[in-house]
Write a protein that holds these residues in place. Structure first.
Motif, PDB file in Angstrom:
ATOM      1  N   THR A 195       0.830  -1.201   0.000  1.00 20.53           N
ATOM      2  CA  THR A 195       0.000   0.000   0.000  1.00 20.53           C
ATOM      3  C   THR A 195       0.867   1.254   0.000  1.00 20.53           C
ATOM      4  O   THR A 195       2.103   1.178   0.052  1.00 20.53           O
ATOM      5  CB  THR A 195      -0.903   0.014   1.245  1.00 20.53           C
ATOM      6  OG1 THR A 195      -0.075   0.199   2.417  1.00 20.53           O
ATOM      7  CG2 THR A 195      -1.676  -1.287   1.383  1.00 20.53           C
ATOM      8  N   ALA A 196       0.213   2.400  -0.009  1.00 25.67           N
ATOM      9  CA  ALA A 196       0.943   3.672   0.029  1.00 25.67           C
ATOM     10  C   ALA A 196       1.820   3.768   1.268  1.00 25.67           C
ATOM     11  O   ALA A 196       2.862   4.428   1.240  1.00 25.67           O
ATOM     12  CB  ALA A 196      -0.044   4.836  -0.022  1.00 25.67           C
ATOM     13  N   ARG A 197       1.411   3.132   2.341  1.00 27.55           N
ATOM     14  CA  ARG A 197       2.210   3.138   3.574  1.00 27.55           C
ATOM     15  C   ARG A 197       3.620   2.615   3.330  1.00 27.55           C
ATOM     16  O   ARG A 197       4.580   3.068   3.956  1.00 27.55           O
ATOM     17  CB  ARG A 197       1.528   2.279   4.637  1.00 27.55           C
ATOM     18  CG  ARG A 197       2.366   2.011   5.894  1.00 27.55           C
ATOM     19  CD  ARG A 197       1.656   1.028   6.815  1.00 27.55           C
ATOM     20  NE  ARG A 197       2.473   0.654   7.960  1.00 27.55           N
ATOM     21  CZ  ARG A 197       3.337  -0.355   7.959  1.00 27.55           C
ATOM     22  NH1 ARG A 197       3.504  -1.079   6.852  1.00 27.55           N
ATOM     23  NH2 ARG A 197       4.031  -0.642   9.056  1.00 27.55           N
TER      24      ARG A 197
ATOM     25  N   ILE B  98       4.139   1.257  -6.764  1.00 26.36           N
ATOM     26  CA  ILE B  98       4.212   2.573  -6.104  1.00 26.36           C
ATOM     27  C   ILE B  98       3.336   3.573  -6.841  1.00 26.36           C
ATOM     28  O   ILE B  98       2.561   4.315  -6.227  1.00 26.36           O
ATOM     29  CB  ILE B  98       5.662   3.109  -6.066  1.00 26.36           C
ATOM     30  CG1 ILE B  98       6.571   2.174  -5.274  1.00 26.36           C
ATOM     31  CG2 ILE B  98       5.684   4.512  -5.440  1.00 26.36           C
ATOM     32  CD1 ILE B  98       8.041   2.564  -5.323  1.00 26.36           C
ATOM     33  N   GLN B  99       3.440   3.574  -8.149  1.00 24.31           N
ATOM     34  CA  GLN B  99       2.682   4.545  -8.927  1.00 24.31           C
ATOM     35  C   GLN B  99       1.185   4.272  -8.880  1.00 24.31           C
ATOM     36  O   GLN B  99       0.390   5.203  -9.019  1.00 24.31           O
ATOM     37  CB  GLN B  99       3.196   4.564 -10.371  1.00 24.31           C
ATOM     38  CG  GLN B  99       4.608   5.111 -10.475  1.00 24.31           C
ATOM     39  CD  GLN B  99       5.106   5.250 -11.897  1.00 24.31           C
ATOM     40  OE1 GLN B  99       4.920   4.358 -12.728  1.00 24.31           O
ATOM     41  NE2 GLN B  99       5.715   6.381 -12.198  1.00 24.31           N
TER      42      GLN B  99
ATOM     43  N   SER C 146       5.441   2.875   0.626  1.00 26.00           N
ATOM     44  CA  SER C 146       6.065   3.524  -0.528  1.00 26.00           C
ATOM     45  C   SER C 146       7.575   3.656  -0.373  1.00 26.00           C
ATOM     46  O   SER C 146       8.331   3.365  -1.308  1.00 26.00           O
ATOM     47  CB  SER C 146       5.454   4.907  -0.755  1.00 26.00           C
ATOM     48  OG  SER C 146       4.086   4.812  -1.082  1.00 26.00           O
TER      49      SER C 146
ATOM     50  N   GLN D  40       1.965  10.424  -6.546  1.00 23.52           N
ATOM     51  CA  GLN D  40       2.684  11.680  -6.361  1.00 23.52           C
ATOM     52  C   GLN D  40       3.928  11.520  -5.491  1.00 23.52           C
ATOM     53  O   GLN D  40       4.619  12.493  -5.196  1.00 23.52           O
ATOM     54  CB  GLN D  40       1.754  12.724  -5.732  1.00 23.52           C
ATOM     55  CG  GLN D  40       0.532  13.043  -6.565  1.00 23.52           C
ATOM     56  CD  GLN D  40       0.883  13.472  -7.972  1.00 23.52           C
ATOM     57  OE1 GLN D  40       1.780  14.286  -8.179  1.00 23.52           O
ATOM     58  NE2 GLN D  40       0.183  12.921  -8.959  1.00 23.52           N
ATOM     59  N   PHE D  41       4.222  10.304  -5.092  1.00 21.01           N
ATOM     60  CA  PHE D  41       5.314  10.062  -4.153  1.00 21.01           C
ATOM     61  C   PHE D  41       6.684  10.108  -4.825  1.00 21.01           C
ATOM     62  O   PHE D  41       6.830   9.716  -5.976  1.00 21.01           O
ATOM     63  CB  PHE D  41       5.116   8.685  -3.501  1.00 21.01           C
ATOM     64  CG  PHE D  41       6.295   8.207  -2.705  1.00 21.01           C
ATOM     65  CD1 PHE D  41       6.537   8.710  -1.439  1.00 21.01           C
ATOM     66  CD2 PHE D  41       7.164   7.257  -3.223  1.00 21.01           C
ATOM     67  CE1 PHE D  41       7.634   8.273  -0.698  1.00 21.01           C
ATOM     68  CE2 PHE D  41       8.249   6.805  -2.488  1.00 21.01           C
ATOM     69  CZ  PHE D  41       8.483   7.324  -1.228  1.00 21.01           C
TER      70      PHE D  41
ATOM     71  N   VAL E 262      -0.448   3.056  -6.132  1.00 21.30           N
ATOM     72  CA  VAL E 262      -0.995   3.367  -4.808  1.00 21.30           C
ATOM     73  C   VAL E 262      -0.605   4.745  -4.300  1.00 21.30           C
ATOM     74  O   VAL E 262      -1.239   5.282  -3.389  1.00 21.30           O
ATOM     75  CB  VAL E 262      -0.567   2.303  -3.770  1.00 21.30           C
ATOM     76  CG1 VAL E 262      -1.095   0.933  -4.160  1.00 21.30           C
ATOM     77  CG2 VAL E 262       0.953   2.268  -3.585  1.00 21.30           C
ATOM     78  N   ASN E 263       0.440   5.353  -4.893  1.00 23.76           N
ATOM     79  CA  ASN E 263       0.923   6.642  -4.399  1.00 23.76           C
ATOM     80  C   ASN E 263       1.584   7.415  -5.539  1.00 23.76           C
ATOM     81  O   ASN E 263       2.800   7.648  -5.539  1.00 23.76           O
ATOM     82  CB  ASN E 263       1.923   6.407  -3.257  1.00 23.76           C
ATOM     83  CG  ASN E 263       2.103   7.617  -2.366  1.00 23.76           C
ATOM     84  OD1 ASN E 263       1.571   8.685  -2.633  1.00 23.76           O
ATOM     85  ND2 ASN E 263       2.869   7.452  -1.292  1.00 23.76           N
TER      86      ASN E 263
END
Length: 288
Positions: free
Chosen positions: A141-143, A185-186, A145, A191-192, A188-189
């Motif tokens: 998940t984004a967590r 990564i892209q 990242s 803009q990270f 779930v997140n």
């Protein structure tokens, strides 16, 4: 011929172990009671303060020790695990020239990143069923990242700075595994990363042979996106000068980018201080 066979066996053994969940799973099966949380927070504050001031190798090593102290109190502390991963990457690329030491640091970075991902229960369940990290990526998940990004970064540094030609040929699929994690990564997140995710994608597309999914046009697009998304970060511009333009044979542009990075006031950028220092110092060294 005998030496070659032993050499190849060693490479294969290393490859098989580096992605194997079974080697690190048992040491992570630990829990910390709630009454330990207060001292853990105090240890985390100390570690964060040290990392924020790590502008040389000695301070970085002290910061690493501080985060390892956090893990002694809380073996599954995600912040400590992901921070240790990026610290070991930096230790390997910026503060040693010895291949054996680089290999050890990058492998340790991979372990910490996998350990951090392992704190996700769904990911952990898939790993315990026998999947590899890239096969279980849809559970992340984004967590996670940071852990995903540092896993990819460590894989790429190990590939570039440590592996022999034989090892690169055998391990080329690891770059496809890295792409799987980058894509997650892209998903779930998106803009990270301040351009770091897109830069990692560009590396994969340029390093992979076309038969394995390499695509320089996709690599160019990813690098453009890295610069766009990383306007307030030094990493993308440093990456242009050190990797992207040299690979394309555009040496003048490479020198221009490195000169730009070397002249910057690093307090104005969002990269963690230890990395900002490395980017500027490395650019200065490459210009000499």
């Amino acid at each position: 011929m005998r030496y070659f066979s032993k050499h190849m066996l060693l490479i294969l053994t290393t490859f098989l172990l580096s992605g194997c969940a079974k080697q690190w799973q048992p040491s992570w099966n630990q829990t910390v009671s709630s009454n330990n949380q207060q001292p853990v927070e105090h240890l985390l504050e100390q570690a964060r303060e040290k990392y924020a001031k790590s502008d040389n190798g000695e301070k970085l090593s002290s910061s690493i020790q501080a985060y390892q102290s956090v893990l002694k109190a809380d073996p599954n502390n995600y912040e400590a695990l992901q921070t240790l991963s990026t610290q070991y990457i930096l230790l390997g690329t910026a503060y040693t020239e010895k291949r054996a030491e680089k290999a050890e640091y990058f492998k340790q970075a991979i372990v910490y990143a996998e350990w951090a991902m392992y704190t996700n229960p769904q990911f952990r369940e898939k790993i315990e069923q026998g999947m590899k990290p890239w096969q279980a990526a849809d559970a992340l998940t984004a967590r996670e990242s940071e852990a995903m990004l540092f896993w990819v970064t460590a894989i790429q540094y190990e590939f570039k700075e440590v592996m022999s030609l034989y090892a690169k040929i055998i391990n080329v699929d690891r770059l496809n595994h890295a792409l799987t994690i980058i894509n997650r990564i892209q998903e779930v997140n998106p803009q990270f990363g301040g351009g770091a995710v897109e830069f990692c994608k560009a590396i994969c597309y340029y390093a992979l042979p076309s038969s394995k999914g390499g695509d320089k046009q996709k690599g160019d697009l990813a690098m453009q996106q890295a610069v766009t998304h990383g306007e307030k970060w030094l990493l993308p511009r440093w990456a242009l000068g050190k990797y992207y333009y040299p690979i394309r044979g555009e040496d003048i542009k490479a020198q221009q980018e490195l000169a730009w990075v070397a002249s910057q006031d690093i307090t104005k950028y969002n990269d963690p201080l230890p990395w900002r220092v490395h980017f500027r110092e490395n650019a200065q060294q490459l210009l000499q």
